[in-house]
Design a protein around this motif. Structure first.
Motif: not given
Length: 846
Positions: A390-398, A401-405
């Protein structure tokens, strides 16, 4: 005198193979010749060398001459006495080449006899086979030299390097060439300016391996792979200027910066790498960045060109000793405990920052165009449930470094990329992704997970929309061009095409490109201005790789690279024709067939049937390990089809692969073969063979348990027992998670036993050749061993060739050649009633 030049590897003449009368003994009637080249004695510092040897005229034969197809400008016919006559050197010494070729209708032992007044060397397929180092003054005293040769079916190329001396008392030079088969039943034909294609053409030569466009749309980097006659590969690049048409050789691999239209490459300096920028107009270099960790596994430069994201590997396998406790079926593979993490390197400051950490590998997907956000995924093994990961995808604010799932534990989603405005992401996956939003099947039907679909997620509300549910081609790749346009690389029947998708109108438009199979299609990822063109590399059924610049507005393709064009211009290929049939259940099954180069509709030909080795169609490509044009050149008609279960025809068609293991696929192959033979009078219905590899190797074995229409069969790396493959192959249970979805040896014994060829071996009557790499980790060699054992006990005609040092395919050139010849010889034995080639390769031990 020595010139650093090349011997000819081609033969030239006036007639194509197969158009002259065939016989077992040929007096060569004409040759093509190069103009004479004067060679002079070197300056003598001494009368002898250190061995006490004097320089003699025969040493001129060591001189090599650069020749190509255009070098052979003269045609010389033999006289009534079968001598090729030409003027001797007017002054001093002259060298010239003569070229001719001979086609043999089968494997043959030949004797080449050359009688001449002058000195010469004979080359066969580019290899020197004999020398004559004496010269005579007349035909009555001319000496002959002989060489025995063993040649495969098809075209053999002969070249004669001839030394003419003005000091000779002979009035003119004379050469007589006779090629004779030891077996009088062998049919030899004198060929001309075309030869038949052969196995070496599938490997040797130069091919376009890639192409990339600069952001400003002016320059293209063309990548090439060159393979010599020993199978050694080298790589190089060219910088092509679309404005001037100029080309510049590059001896190092370079890539484009994202936006500035500059090239870059890396060089190791001490313990770190440096990033070097190159101006494509001046080729001047500058250092972009220093002290990049050399242990990184690749990097991506952000669109802002202010930083790069790279990956570092860490290994956590500290187990020692000879005993090992496995934690997972995948733990058998090297690197199971390796983990990869993402880092950011700032170009201006050299600041190096770690972005990810933990027990799981993190994989980079994309960097947003404004360089603020990062897309990355984390994958986790889930062994108790298919597809076992299974895979999870994340968006990181560079910036923080905060991360949204973006999604959690989605087993069927794949690659993802930002839209240019960063508001959406484009996703590839299988029909079951995102709760089956792209499913287009009746309830209860399990889709084929290798069928590719595309999705778009709106980042504002995380809503996922499918874009390809009713689009039948299978999507292999997807990329944004603009906020409204997406480009899709697809498998469509036996073609691999490109489509443009409009997000606004939800419509697809096929691009009109010049090749059957598009290998790469790339535009500037961040175009510097307006609509920059794209560049693509493709191949077709009867030509090798070519590269084109593509105008995205007009749809015009401009050819910029065809490195195999000259080589293939000397090759004659048979006709390729599409042929479809309607199966008994009403399904249209597509296919195509290949004819021999000298096809005669009044003759009867043996037939070879080829089918897919997994779920992908048998693509329309020239160069492959199972080269259909080469089979045709050996005197066969070749039929390939896309049976049920193949992707690229829609979800319903590919879903037929699931939990079938031959049932419907075999019906299509058998019915198609029978109908093809019945509709074509030139097929000998008693001489039909079949061949397949991997899943296709399984199909070969399985077919012999349900039909007797084949006179010979070949299985490479085939599966004989579904249960042993499922448990032993490195990816056996994972592939079975698609092909046997939900079925296991304990809950579907009927599938695992009844569909296994091993458990039906007593039904096999067809002569079967099994081939298998000894190091195969995908389909273990035991699959062929146990089928071979069963058929031997049953007293059935079977042979088993183990290929030392090879995995699922045969990669080493020498082994690949021997492996190919074994297949050709097997078919010759059973489909052409000629066991001589097979017996020479594998003589019976007494």
């Amino acid at each position: 005198m020595r010139t650093n030049l090349l011997l000819p590897a081609m033969l030239l003449g006036a007639l194509a193979c197969g158009h002259a009368s065939a016989q077992s003994k040929l007096n060569i009637s004409k040759v093509r010749a190069t103009p004479p080249v004067a060679v002079s004695y070197p300056f003598m510092t001494d009368s002898t060398n250190l061995k006490g040897e004097k320089f003699e005229a025969k040493a001129f034969l060591e001189t090599t001459l650069l020749t190509n197809r255009e070098s052979f400008t003269e045609e010389i016919a033999a006289d009534t006495a079968r001598y090729v006559l030409f003027p001797k050197a007017k002054e001093g010494n002259e060298l010239r080449f003569f070229a001719f070729s001979v086609n043999a209708d089968r494997y043959a032992k030949l004797k080449a006899t050359i009688t001449s007044t002058g000195m010469l060397e004979l080359y066969v397929n580019g290899k020197k086979e004999l020398s004559k180092t004496t010269a005579e003054d007349s035909l009555s005293t001319a000496k002959k030299v002989e060489k025995e040769l063993t040649v495969p079916p098809g075209t053999t190329e002969f070249s004669v390097k001839y030394l003419s001396q003005s000091s000779s008392k002979a009035p003119q030079e004379a050469v007589s060439i006779v090629v004779e088969a030891k077996d009088s039943s062998v049919q030899l034909t004198e060929c001309g300016d075309k030869r038949r294609i052969r196995m070496s053409d599938m490997v040797e030569g130069v091919r376009t391996s890639g192409a990339s466009m600069s952001p400003n749309g002016r320059f293209v980097v063309l990548s090439y792979t060159s393979v010599n006659e020993e199978g050694k590969a080298s790589r190089y690049s060219e910088l092509y200027d679309t404005k001037t048409g100029s080309r510049l050789y590059m001896d190092k691999p370079m890539q484009w910066m994202p936006t500035s239209s500059k090239l870059y490459y890396t060089v190791q300096r001490g313990e770190h790498n440096s990033l070097i920028g190159v101006d494509p107009e001046t080729m001047s270099e500058s250092i972009i960045a220093k002290n990049i960790p050399k242990d990184g596994e690749g990097f991506r430069i952000a669109p802002s060109e202010q930083f790069l994201i790279y990956t570092l590997k860490e290994s956590f396998d500290d187990r020692k000793g000879d005993l090992r406790s496995l934690k997972s079926p995948q733990d058998r593979q090297e690197g199971y405990y390796d983990r990869r993490y993402l880092y950011r390197y700032d170009i201006a400051t050299g600041l190096n920052r770690r972005l990810t950490y933990g027990k799981h590998t993190t994989s980079l997907h994309d960097v947003s165009r404004d360089s603020r956000y990062l897309l990355f995924s984390v994958s986790d093994e889930q062994i108790t449930e298919r597809p076992f990961r299974k895979t999870s995808l994340f968006r990181m604010d560079l910036s923080s470094l905060s991360v949204d799932t973006l999604w959690k534990d989605e087993p069927y989603a794949g690659a993802a990329s930002f839209s240019p405005d960063g508001q959406k992401i484009l996703i590839s996956g299988s029909p079951e992704a995102f709760n089956g939003v792209a499913l287009n099947l009746p309830s209860g039907v399990t889709p084929n997970s290798y069928e590719g679909e595309a999705f778009i997620m709106n980042l504002a509300d995380r809503k996922v929309t499918e874009i390809s549910k009713s689009f039948h081609p299978s999507i292999n790749g997807a990329s944004w061009y603009s906020n409204d346009e997406v480009y899709l690389a697809v498998e469509e029947a036996d073609y691999e095409n490109m489509y443009r998708y409009s997000v606004k109108t939800k419509t697809f438009a096929k691009l009109s490109l010049q090749e059957d199979v598009i290998r790469t299609f790339t535009g500037a990822r961040y175009p510097a201005k307006g609509t920059a063109p794209a560049v693509y590399v493709g191949v077709s059924a009867s030509n090798s790789t070519r590269a084109y610049v593509y105008d995205l507005k007009s749809g015009k393709s401009t050819l910029i690279a065809d490195p195999s064009g000259e080589r293939l211009a000397n090759v004659t290929l048979g006709k390729v024709t599409g042929w479809n049939f309607t199966a008994s259940d009403g399904t249209l099954i597509s296919g195509r067939y290949y004819l021999p180069p000298d096809f005669d509709a009044a003759k009867k030909y043996p037939l070879i049937v080829y089918y897919y080795g997994g779920v992908s169609p048998t693509a329309r490509v020239l160069e492959t390990s199972y080269p259909l044009h080469v089979y045709a050149a050996l005197g066969y008609v070749v039929y390939t089809l896309q049976p049920s279960g193949t992707v690229g025809f829609g979800q319903e068609f590919s879903a037929r692969h699931v939990n079938a293991w031959g049932k419907r696929t075999a019906d299509d192959i058998i019915e198609g073969t029978k109908k093809f033979a019945a509709e074509h009078d030139f097929i000998n219905e008693k001489k039909i063979g079949c061949i397949g590899a991997s899943y296709g190797g399984f199909m070969t074995m399985y077919l012999q348990t349900v039909t007797d229409i084949f006179a010979a069969a070949v299985s490479h790396a085939g599966i004989s027992s579904l249960a042993s493959y499922w448990g032993e192959g490195y990816w056996g249970y994972a592939y079975s998670g698609v092909a046997s979805a939900g079925s296991y040896p304990w809950n579907n014994k009927a599938l695992y036993v009844e569909q296994s060829p091993l458990f039906n071996a007593d039904k096999v009557k067809t002569p079967l050749l099994l081939l298998h790499g000894m190091e195969d980790t995908n389909v273990p060699v035991g699959e062929s061993i146990q089928m071979f054992t069963a058929l031997k006990i049953l007293g059935r005609p079977v042979e088993f060739i183990q290929v030392k040092g090879e995995n699922h395919g045969v990669a080493t050139y020498k082994r690949k050649q021997e492996w190919s010849y074994s297949i050709y010889a097997w078919f010759a034995r059973w489909l052409q009633d000629d066991p001589s080639w097979w017996d020479s390769l594998y003589p019976e031990k007494k």
